[in-house]
Design a protein around this motif. Structure first.
Motif, PDB file in Angstrom:
ATOM      1  N   VAL A  11      94.705  57.706  -5.123  1.00 53.52           N
ATOM      2  CA  VAL A  11      94.896  56.340  -5.603  1.00 53.52           C
ATOM      3  C   VAL A  11      95.896  55.598  -4.705  1.00 53.52           C
ATOM      4  O   VAL A  11      95.684  54.434  -4.345  1.00 53.52           O
ATOM      5  CB  VAL A  11      95.363  56.352  -7.062  1.00 53.52           C
TER       6      VAL A  11
ATOM      7  N   TYR B  52      95.182  52.241  -2.342  1.00 53.83           N
ATOM      8  CA  TYR B  52      95.977  51.012  -2.433  1.00 53.83           C
ATOM      9  C   TYR B  52      96.491  50.587  -1.053  1.00 53.83           C
ATOM     10  O   TYR B  52      96.486  49.387  -0.732  1.00 53.83           O
ATOM     11  CB  TYR B  52      97.144  51.244  -3.383  1.00 53.83           C
TER      12      TYR B  52
ATOM     13  N   ALA C  71      91.799  49.993  -5.586  1.00 54.75           N
ATOM     14  CA  ALA C  71      92.519  51.037  -6.326  1.00 54.75           C
ATOM     15  C   ALA C  71      92.334  50.870  -7.825  1.00 54.75           C
ATOM     16  O   ALA C  71      92.155  51.856  -8.558  1.00 54.75           O
ATOM     17  CB  ALA C  71      94.004  51.003  -5.961  1.00 54.75           C
TER      18      ALA C  71
END
Length: 362
Positions: A223, A227, A235
């Motif tokens: 994750v 991002y 994300a």
């Protein structure tokens, strides 16, 4: 007059010669595979495609997400920083999803629900569903598509002790920690991070890691990598599709000690008439297995209904059903604050949600 011409720019310097490939003897000296080996790993490419990750996320970053800090302590080659970023993102979007869908939910149930979505047990099962395999020992010669960690030697001590009650006790300090302390000083699960780290150090866990913890850090690192390379929207979609889309039984997270008293306090606070229990139906009162159906009413409105083998049991279950129907209220149109940050035409205007008075404090 002759015009002076500018001299041509100097030619660019030649590129440096490619470094020779590392030999097997050199790879065994490294704590983790070098980044260039990620481009030649079929396991890593298959994992990238299986998770439907965008092409903007390079294979080298995905390979770094598979390296636990216990395998390679260097911060530039392990997933510690990516996991920290991903953990914060998961905590934010999970809390936003829960609070906006259930604005009356108690704080202790919020902690338990967040743990149910993004806790180590849930993320560990998620990584297993992704088909991530684990290396027996970390090293430079290991395939970059394997999860690498330094296994923690078995000590017989509990490793993961999640906090589920409203008050916990610190065995060293001897004081009890209340709900306000968990809200201010604890993490998204209601645990004190410093207490957890001290317990790990006391148990000798700094010498390695467990499989559950390594799998959790990998899911969080993915994750965080999304991002950084693809942006917030990608994300968020990944968290929603992989984590928040799973079913979580919120009604099983409640634990009422005295539901009839709590329901009376709730009705008094909201200005309702006092709850009154009444028998709806019954069968076999004088037999060995009687069944009573009791309803709890506030005036002419039925708040809840419960079934039990005795009148007290049925009344308590009816009160529990009434409390759950109040706390698990969900609006018809759910608006998330993060939806205002979507770029372009998808961005929505801010709509304030329901702000409840809070749970009943007895």
């Amino acid at each position: 007059m002759s015009s002076s011409s500018t001299p041509p720019p100097p030619p660019p310097p030649p590129p440096p010669p490619p470094s020779p490939p590392l030999r097997d003897d050199d790879l065994t000296k490294l704590p983790s595979p070098p980044p260039e080996r990620a481009l030649h790993s079929p396991k890593l490419a298959a994992l990238h495609a299986r998770l439907s990750l965008p092409s903007r996320l390079p294979l080298q970053t995905l390979a770094r997400a598979l390296v636990d800090s216990s395998a390679d302590p260097h911060p530039k080659f392990n997933n510690a920083s990516l996991a920290q970023l991903g953990n914060n993102l998961m905590a934010y979007y999970a809390a936003e999803h829960i609070i906006c869908h259930y604005p009356r939910i108690p704080i202790t149930v919020l902690f338990a629900a967040t743990y149910g979505y993004t806790g180590p047990a849930s993320l560990g099962k998620l990584v297993k569903e992704w088909g991530v395999e684990t290396a027996a020992e970390p090293g430079g010669e290991v395939d970059p598509g394997l999860l690498q960690l330094k296994w923690l030697p078995h000590t017989g001590l509990p490793l993961n002790d999640s906090v589920t009650s409203t008050m916990t006790r610190d065995p060293k300090a001897g004081w009890r920690r209340g709900l306000s302390s968990r809200i201010v000083y604890a993490d998204q699960f209601g645990d004190l991070t410093s207490m957890e780290m001290s317990a790990r150090e006391a148990a000798g866990e700094t010498r390695g890691s467990t499989l559950d913890r390594a799998q959790t850090n990998f899911a969080r690192a993915v994750v965080g990598a999304l991002y950084l390379h693809c942006g917030r929207n990608v994300a968020k979609k990944f968290i929603t599709a992989q984590i928040l889309s799973r079913h979580l039984a919120f009604s099983s997270l409640f634990d009422f000690r005295q539901p009839t008293r709590d329901l009376s306090r709730l009705c008094a606070r909201e200005g309702f008439e006092g709850p009154v229990a009444g028998i709806i139906s019954e069968t076999g009162r004088l037999s060995r297995h009687p069944v009573f159906v009791v309803g709890v009413y506030s005036g002419h409105d039925k708040l809840g209904e419960g079934v039990g083998s005795s009148l007290d049991e049925a009344r308590n279950r009816a009160a529990v059903a009434a409390l759950k129907s109040w706390y698990l209220y969900s609006p018809l149109e759910v608006f998330l604050p993060s939806e205002t940050e979507d770029g372009g035409e998808k961005a929505k205007r801010w709509k304030p949600g329901l702000i409840d008075g809070g749970e009943i404090i007895v």
